[in-house]
Design a protein around this motif. Structure first.
Motif, PDB file in Angstrom:
ATOM      1  N   THR A 192      40.012  38.409  42.084  1.00  0.00           N
ATOM      2  CA  THR A 192      39.912  39.222  43.492  1.00  0.00           C
ATOM      3  C   THR A 192      41.294  40.060  43.525  1.00  0.00           C
ATOM      4  N   GLU A 193      41.301  41.242  44.059  1.00  0.00           N
ATOM      5  CA  GLU A 193      42.652  42.327  44.190  1.00  0.00           C
ATOM      6  C   GLU A 193      42.659  42.780  45.563  1.00  0.00           C
ATOM      7  N   GLY A 194      43.747  42.716  46.233  1.00  0.00           N
ATOM      8  CA  GLY A 194      44.203  43.238  47.663  1.00  0.00           C
ATOM      9  C   GLY A 194      44.449  44.456  47.510  1.00  0.00           C
ATOM     10  N   SER A 195      44.449  45.239  48.649  1.00  0.00           N
ATOM     11  CA  SER A 195      44.900  46.493  48.582  1.00  0.00           C
ATOM     12  C   SER A 195      46.122  46.882  48.128  1.00  0.00           C
ATOM     13  N   SER A 196      47.188  45.950  48.445  1.00  0.00           N
ATOM     14  CA  SER A 196      48.705  46.035  47.754  1.00  0.00           C
ATOM     15  C   SER A 196      48.670  45.802  46.337  1.00  0.00           C
ATOM     16  N   LEU A 247      35.781  28.763  49.722  1.00  0.00           N
ATOM     17  CA  LEU A 247      37.145  29.102  49.670  1.00  0.00           C
ATOM     18  C   LEU A 247      38.239  28.705  50.414  1.00  0.00           C
ATOM     19  N   TYR A 248      39.281  28.442  50.160  1.00  0.00           N
ATOM     20  CA  TYR A 248      40.442  27.667  51.051  1.00  0.00           C
ATOM     21  C   TYR A 248      40.935  28.753  51.851  1.00  0.00           C
ATOM     22  N   VAL A 249      40.942  28.941  53.155  1.00  0.00           N
ATOM     23  CA  VAL A 249      41.163  29.619  54.124  1.00  0.00           C
ATOM     24  C   VAL A 249      42.460  30.364  53.964  1.00  0.00           C
ATOM     25  N   GLN A 250      43.388  29.481  53.377  1.00  0.00           N
ATOM     26  CA  GLN A 250      44.887  29.688  53.765  1.00  0.00           C
ATOM     27  C   GLN A 250      45.486  30.491  52.176  1.00  0.00           C
ATOM     28  N   SER A 251      44.400  30.822  51.505  1.00  0.00           N
ATOM     29  CA  SER A 251      44.601  31.136  50.272  1.00  0.00           C
ATOM     30  C   SER A 251      44.781  32.983  50.002  1.00  0.00           C
ATOM     31  N   LEU A 252      45.502  33.423  49.045  1.00  0.00           N
ATOM     32  CA  LEU A 252      45.485  35.046  48.728  1.00  0.00           C
ATOM     33  C   LEU A 252      44.284  35.244  48.499  1.00  0.00           C
ATOM     34  N   THR A 253      43.460  34.595  47.760  1.00  0.00           N
ATOM     35  CA  THR A 253      42.017  34.918  47.352  1.00  0.00           C
ATOM     36  C   THR A 253      41.242  35.243  48.702  1.00  0.00           C
ATOM     37  N   TYR A 254      41.262  34.426  49.756  1.00  0.00           N
ATOM     38  CA  TYR A 254      40.547  34.418  51.107  1.00  0.00           C
ATOM     39  C   TYR A 254      41.053  35.673  51.617  1.00  0.00           C
ATOM     40  N   GLN A 255      42.367  36.064  51.566  1.00  0.00           N
ATOM     41  CA  GLN A 255      42.785  37.239  52.166  1.00  0.00           C
ATOM     42  C   GLN A 255      42.389  38.365  51.492  1.00  0.00           C
ATOM     43  N   ASN A 256      42.334  38.414  50.288  1.00  0.00           N
ATOM     44  CA  ASN A 256      41.710  39.679  49.415  1.00  0.00           C
ATOM     45  C   ASN A 256      40.353  39.642  49.833  1.00  0.00           C
ATOM     46  N   GLU A 293      40.007  41.332  53.195  1.00  0.00           N
ATOM     47  CA  GLU A 293      40.672  42.758  53.171  1.00  0.00           C
ATOM     48  C   GLU A 293      39.652  43.745  52.498  1.00  0.00           C
ATOM     49  N   THR A 294      39.131  43.401  51.136  1.00  0.00           N
ATOM     50  CA  THR A 294      38.367  44.448  50.781  1.00  0.00           C
ATOM     51  C   THR A 294      37.120  44.186  50.403  1.00  0.00           C
ATOM     52  N   GLY A 295      36.633  42.672  50.494  1.00  0.00           N
ATOM     53  CA  GLY A 295      34.878  42.571  50.535  1.00  0.00           C
ATOM     54  C   GLY A 295      34.569  42.497  49.052  1.00  0.00           C
ATOM     55  N   LYS A 296      35.571  42.495  48.231  1.00  0.00           N
ATOM     56  CA  LYS A 296      34.781  42.755  46.599  1.00  0.00           C
ATOM     57  C   LYS A 296      35.598  41.596  45.795  1.00  0.00           C
ATOM     58  N   GLY A 297      35.008  41.395  44.580  1.00  0.00           N
ATOM     59  CA  GLY A 297      35.675  40.589  43.702  1.00  0.00           C
ATOM     60  C   GLY A 297      34.572  40.336  42.704  1.00  0.00           C
ATOM     61  N   VAL A 298      35.145  39.766  41.463  1.00  0.00           N
ATOM     62  CA  VAL A 298      34.306  39.456  40.365  1.00  0.00           C
ATOM     63  C   VAL A 298      34.113  37.873  40.144  1.00  0.00           C
ATOM     64  N   LEU A 299      32.889  37.436  40.172  1.00  0.00           N
ATOM     65  CA  LEU A 299      32.521  36.037  40.043  1.00  0.00           C
ATOM     66  C   LEU A 299      32.069  35.898  38.574  1.00  0.00           C
ATOM     67  N   GLN A 300      32.407  34.808  37.828  1.00  0.00           N
ATOM     68  CA  GLN A 300      31.997  34.555  36.609  1.00  0.00           C
ATOM     69  C   GLN A 300      31.579  33.155  36.663  1.00  0.00           C
ATOM     70  N   VAL A 301      30.298  33.136  36.128  1.00  0.00           N
ATOM     71  CA  VAL A 301      29.511  31.649  36.109  1.00  0.00           C
ATOM     72  C   VAL A 301      30.028  30.991  34.671  1.00  0.00           C
ATOM     73  N   LYS A 302      30.517  30.076  34.719  1.00  0.00           N
ATOM     74  CA  LYS A 302      31.029  29.280  33.737  1.00  0.00           C
ATOM     75  C   LYS A 302      29.956  28.405  33.198  1.00  0.00           C
ATOM     76  N   CYS A 303      29.428  28.519  32.048  1.00  0.00           N
ATOM     77  CA  CYS A 303      28.423  27.603  31.370  1.00  0.00           C
ATOM     78  C   CYS A 303      29.044  26.649  30.808  1.00  0.00           C
ATOM     79  N   LEU A 304      29.394  25.646  31.130  1.00  0.00           N
ATOM     80  CA  LEU A 304      30.386  24.565  30.608  1.00  0.00           C
ATOM     81  C   LEU A 304      29.379  23.931  29.560  1.00  0.00           C
ATOM     82  N   GLY A 305      29.922  23.619  28.285  1.00  0.00           N
ATOM     83  CA  GLY A 305      29.308  23.160  27.107  1.00  0.00           C
ATOM     84  C   GLY A 305      28.299  24.158  26.595  1.00  0.00           C
TER      85      GLY A 305
END
Length: 79
Positions: free
Chosen positions: A6-10, A36-45, A48-60
């Motif tokens: 995620t990236e915030g407006s700052s 998401l943990y509510v008290q994290s910068l990720t949650y704040q971002n 604030e922006t409503g956007k992010g990139v989610l990567q699915v990790k195919c373990l193995g």
């Protein structure tokens, strides 16, 4: 397992590992419910922006794929 960027407006960026991400809509655009943990910068971002990139990790399987997505309206977010 998932990773979330995620990236915030700052301009502050975060990258986290997630253990819970579930698709809740595919059309007209993809939407995911996330744990998401509510008290994290990720949650704040995300609030604030409503956007992010989610990567699915195919373990193995030696790979993953990125999904650009938006979150649900803030009235639906209760983490």
């Amino acid at each position: 397992m998932y990773s979330l960027v995620t990236e915030g407006s700052s301009g502050k960026q975060t990258m986290n590992m997630l253990t819970y991400a579930s698709p809740i809509a595919l059309r007209p655009q993809r939407k995911y419910a996330l744990g998401l943990y509510v008290q994290s910068l990720t949650y704040q971002n995300m609030k604030e922006t409503g956007k992010g990139v989610l990567q699915v990790k195919c373990l193995g399987l030696g790979g993953g794929r990125g999904i650009v997505w938006t979150i649900l309206p803030s009235s639906s977010i209760h983490l």
